[in-house]
Design an enzyme around this catalytic site. Structure first.
Site, PDB file in Angstrom:
ATOM      1  N   SER A 151     -17.879   3.652   8.042  1.00 48.64           N
ATOM      2  CA  SER A 151     -18.300   2.649   9.022  1.00 48.64           C
ATOM      3  C   SER A 151     -19.119   1.580   8.327  1.00 48.64           C
ATOM      4  CB  SER A 151     -19.150   3.298  10.125  1.00 48.64           C
ATOM      5  OG  SER A 151     -19.699   2.321  10.995  1.00 48.64           O
ATOM      6  N   TYR A 187     -25.696   9.026  12.774  1.00 44.02           N
ATOM      7  CA  TYR A 187     -24.380   8.422  12.540  1.00 44.02           C
ATOM      8  C   TYR A 187     -24.396   7.551  11.286  1.00 44.02           C
ATOM      9  CZ  TYR A 187     -20.113   5.738  13.307  1.00 44.02           C
ATOM     10  OH  TYR A 187     -18.879   5.141  13.158  1.00 44.02           O
TER      11      TYR A 187
END
Length: 263
Positions: free
Chosen positions: A151, A165
């Site tokens: 990401s 995350y």
């Protein structure tokens, strides 16, 4: 040569989290390109339905093997199920993941543990378990491929309080580089894709509340499309990407290079 440079026709591919969002975009792209694609997710009904839909449209095939990849025994069962059907695996796409957003003062230990486990530890577990199948497919000029879906939040600091995350994705990027250095001699490449904003369940709430702001932060002025994600995976899996190893490719429309601090 040029007609085969980006071909993945006939390759055997596993996409985890392949029944929705970015995973489904990737799986559909491979099926459209003539690959044989296995998809896995926790929901049997959704996984089965999407596999049937993709197989019906072809030209490739899609097979559903539902699995809960938080559990180590399920990781091994998934690989064993593929090994019953296939002598090798050309491409492993590690896309299954989770997120958790909460104020730092109340961020729960179980949330951090869940995200780190699925987004990082179990990816390593699945790569370990898949090595015999990947090595069986690997040849010097057309290696087996591992593609980890990271990401942009593993590269820059996100605005939202998704501590586990962003940490898990940064860890995945570095784990991939480490694996690339060790597995290259076995003719297995390991690369990361770092998506920016795409339509997915994980991004749904964020896009609903701040889509205009997010689009304005992307130089290309739009959210990513399924073709944007599938195209990079197909490139990395084809002969065109055979010499790419240890890379992290941001697929974000230029968000990272345009971003201000904490955007």
């Amino acid at each position: 040569m040029s007609s085969q440079l980006f071909s993945v026709s006939g390759k055997v591919v596993l996409v985890t989290g392949g029944s929705r969002g970015i995973g489904l975009m990737i799986a559909e792209g491979f099926v459209d390109a003539g690959a044989k694609v296995y998809i896995s997710s926790r929901s049997k009904s959704v996984c089965d339905a999407e596999a049937a839909r993709l197989s019906a449209k072809g030209p490739g095939k899609c097979i559903s093997i539902p699995a809960d990849l938080q559990k180590l025994e399920e990781v091994h069962r998934l690989v064993a199920e593929i090994a019953k059907r296939e002598p090798y695996l050309h491409v492993l796409v590690n896309n299954a993941g989770a997120t958790w957003g909460e104020d730092i003062s109340s961020y729960p230990d179980e949330g951090f543990e869940k995200v780190l486990s699925l987004n990082l530890k179990r990816i390593f577990s699945l790569i370990q378990a898949s090595l015999p199948l990947l090595e069986a497919a690997a040849v010097p000029l057309d290696p087996a491929r591992i593609i980890n879906i990271g990401s942009v939040d593993g590269i820059h600091v996100p605005l939202l309080e998704t501590y586990a995350y962003s940490a898990s994705k940064a860890g995945l990027h570095h784990l991939s580089r480490h694996l690339a250095s060790k597995l290259g001699s076995r003719y297995i490449t390991v690369n990361n894709i770092a998506p920016g904003p795409f339509e997915s369940k994980m991004m749904k709430a964020t896009l609903e509340s701040a889509k205009d702001q997010i689009v304005a932060s992307v130089p290309l002025g739009r959210i990513g499309s399924p073709a944007d994600m599938a195209g990079v995976c197909i490139y990395l899996s084809s002969k065109a990407g055979a010499y790419v190893n240890g890379a992290t490719i941001a697929v974000d429309g230029g968000l990272l290079v345009h971003a201000k601090s904490h955007i």
